[in-house]
Scaffold this motif. Sequence first.
Motif, PDB file in Angstrom:
ATOM      1  N   SER A  51      26.943 -40.850  17.288  1.00 31.12           N
ATOM      2  CA  SER A  51      28.219 -40.479  16.736  1.00 31.12           C
ATOM      3  C   SER A  51      27.794 -38.969  15.993  1.00 31.12           C
ATOM      4  O   SER A  51      28.628 -38.136  16.066  1.00 31.12           O
ATOM      5  CB  SER A  51      28.848 -41.066  15.971  1.00 31.12           C
ATOM      6  N   GLN A 100      36.559 -43.450  17.790  1.00 31.59           N
ATOM      7  CA  GLN A 100      36.181 -44.998  18.176  1.00 31.59           C
ATOM      8  C   GLN A 100      37.348 -45.913  17.641  1.00 31.59           C
ATOM      9  O   GLN A 100      37.808 -46.532  18.216  1.00 31.59           O
ATOM     10  CB  GLN A 100      34.870 -45.496  17.122  1.00 31.59           C
ATOM     11  N   ASP A 182      33.891 -41.071  21.721  1.00 32.67           N
ATOM     12  CA  ASP A 182      33.054 -41.885  21.096  1.00 32.67           C
ATOM     13  C   ASP A 182      33.479 -43.412  21.050  1.00 32.67           C
ATOM     14  O   ASP A 182      34.385 -43.756  20.129  1.00 32.67           O
ATOM     15  CB  ASP A 182      32.784 -41.415  19.466  1.00 32.67           C
ATOM     16  N   GLU A 183      32.799 -43.975  22.051  1.00 33.92           N
ATOM     17  CA  GLU A 183      33.180 -45.200  22.021  1.00 33.92           C
ATOM     18  C   GLU A 183      34.777 -45.704  21.775  1.00 33.92           C
ATOM     19  O   GLU A 183      35.259 -46.300  21.003  1.00 33.92           O
ATOM     20  CB  GLU A 183      32.635 -46.293  20.712  1.00 33.92           C
TER      21      GLU A 183
HETATM   22 MG   LIG Z   1      29.143 -44.179  16.601  1.00 36.73          MG
END
Ligand SMILES: [Mg+2]
Lengths: 339, 324
Positions: A51, A100, A182-183
């Motif tokens: 991240s 995320q 990011d995810e």
């Molecule tokens: Mg992360």
Amino acid sequence: MPTDKPLLVVENLCVSFRTEGGVVPAVSGVSFSLERREIIGVVGESGSGKSQTLLAILGLISSPNAVVTGSVRFLGQELLGLKRRALDAVRGRQIAMIFQDPMTALTPVHTIGNQIIEQIRAHESVSRTAARKRAVDLLDAVGLPSPDSAVDRYPHQLSGGMRQRAVIAMALSCNPALLIADEPTTALDVTVQAQILELIARLRDGFGSAVILVTHDLGVVAEVADRVLVMYAGRVVEEGGKGQLFREPLHPYAWGLFGSIPPMHGPRPARLTAIPGSPPKLSQMPQGCAFGPRCTFRHEACAAQPSLGGAGGHRSACFLPQDGRQDLRRTLAARAVPA
Amino acid sequence: MLTALLSRLGQMVLVMFGISVVAFLIFFATPGADPSARIAGRNASQETLVQVRHDFGLDRPLPVQYALMMERLFISRDLTSFVNRGQRVVPTVLEAIPITLSLVLGAAVLWLLGGLIVGVIAGATRGTWLDRTLMILSLIGVSIPVFWLGEVANLVTQSRWHDSWLFSWVPPLGYIPFTEDPWGWFKALVIPWFTLATLYIGLYGRVLRASIIETMQEDFIRTARAKGIGERRVLMHHGLRTSLVAFVTMFGLDFGALVGGGALLTEVVFGLQGVGKLTYGALQTLDLPMILATVIYASFFVVMANFIVDVAFVFIDPRVRDAH
Ligand SMILES: [Mg+2]
Ligand SMILES: Nc1ncnc2c1ncn2[C@@H]1O[C@H](COP(=O)(O)OP(=O)(O)OP(=O)(O)O)[C@@H](O)[C@H]1O
Ligand code: SF4
């Protein structure tokens, strides 16, 4: 614009944080590059700096204690240290980001339509009506049901999956050349995860975007990515084409990650396999190879810091001799087969 | 929506009823508070006391007394003071209301503006000398007692420098009705406004700063920054806008309390015959009819302010809108 120039070149990117216990390195010397329309997967355990790497690219690390060095060139333009105004011309317009957790990624007091319109109108001089029309089309394109009314919904009125679709619609609203995700599915339930990932995979065709995709789901990487970066303790320890990397991973950490299951065929390894031990604390980084304390093949050379090397675009940061590594891997795999 | 409004109104009536009963009972439960003795004066004979009791209905059972008083307060509106004989309670309160409202409304405008400016600037420049200066100033503002500030203001503008060009415009203490002389009204109130607002500017500035700093750590602020819309817009349209919830809650409650009589000290210092001063006087003389009238009036404003805060929430926070 010359097509041979890479879209994004990250060189020696470092992120560290000043803490009470001294300066801790979260990202150390990450380098990679990305072509147009390329999808790159980034994998690694929690805390490996994925991240922070992505946030650093867009200058989004807001902590006053963070120190970011290195170079991030996007279409030849250096982004690190860029003035806010110039950076804002790139953010959202050329590079968009998906975070995320869709539950907290949208401002609760504005409708999703207004949040999309805001971004469009920040970068293009279009009327509100035109921007709204585009917002509706985008919501439709990412598969939000009844986009005409959804555009006037507030984030809390949508489910997690729907919110993430809205976030993706917003990210795509200015046709970015690069999408950083990011995810994007970690916070969602399994069926929705598959839909969102499919959506991201289709972006390249629909919107011509390159994608950096961070995920814990190796199956997704296997399906979607062209190239894979494996990160450990703030460094890239292996980089290669998806096929190469899954077939013949070079780094002992990747061996552990991918286990012995051939991911291209057969059942998907859904999650990263657990590797004995845990990643080093940032404040107590071991000398030399950071994976050393968990590595079966650790030897004298590993007291130094291995650098990324190798041929044919498949590189790893490990002191083991190139030839014979696959034999080592197979012995390890054989040992790991459950009795 | 209508049912919500009606149930809200019902609640309001219930709260006001409860408060009036409590005030009434406290009054009768207070030792040595026998109103007939006060009304009749010191050393009154037993017969006079009995006579007074009868005249004022104080020999009736408590519920009847309460009902009678409410009837004279709300329906015939001819309830008179126990202390200043013949002074009608309802018109007296009604006369005091515009004074208090003028004072509090003006101060509220000042403190909302001041609080917003201080909070936003300090929140946006967190950790800089500007932030620190503003926070020290607002801490001073919060700590200064309002009556002291008012006395100093009076000393400066009414006596010391009153004859200088700087303050010769300041009218003598007291209220000038807006309907008679708007400019005079403004001149008479502007110093009380600043005096009353000082505390709240400091308070609101600090609360808003904290709230903005907290909000600016949220994930959605990062999303907003990633959109490339500029930091000012991120701050105002996302950070401040989301932080307003705490601000509005506080404002509603403080405003209600002040209009309800909480501006007492300011009223006293500046010779404004507002509701606060009226309540204070009534409590000192245990003037039951006046106490009941002012307490009911105050509870009305506090409950009303709560109601307005709730309505404001519906506009400020869509999550509240759907919770109904
Ligand atoms: Mg992360
Ligand atoms: N403000 C900060 N101060 C100190 N350390 C920080 C700060 N922010 C992040 N870190 C550290 O940086 C390291 C890298 O974090 P990062 O979020 O990039 O990991 P990640 O690979 O994304 O993990 P995950 O899979 O859990 O998201 C972590 O060890 C984290 O503790
Ligand atoms: S460098 Fe040494 S310790 Fe590190 S992964 Fe390779 S063999 Fe293991």
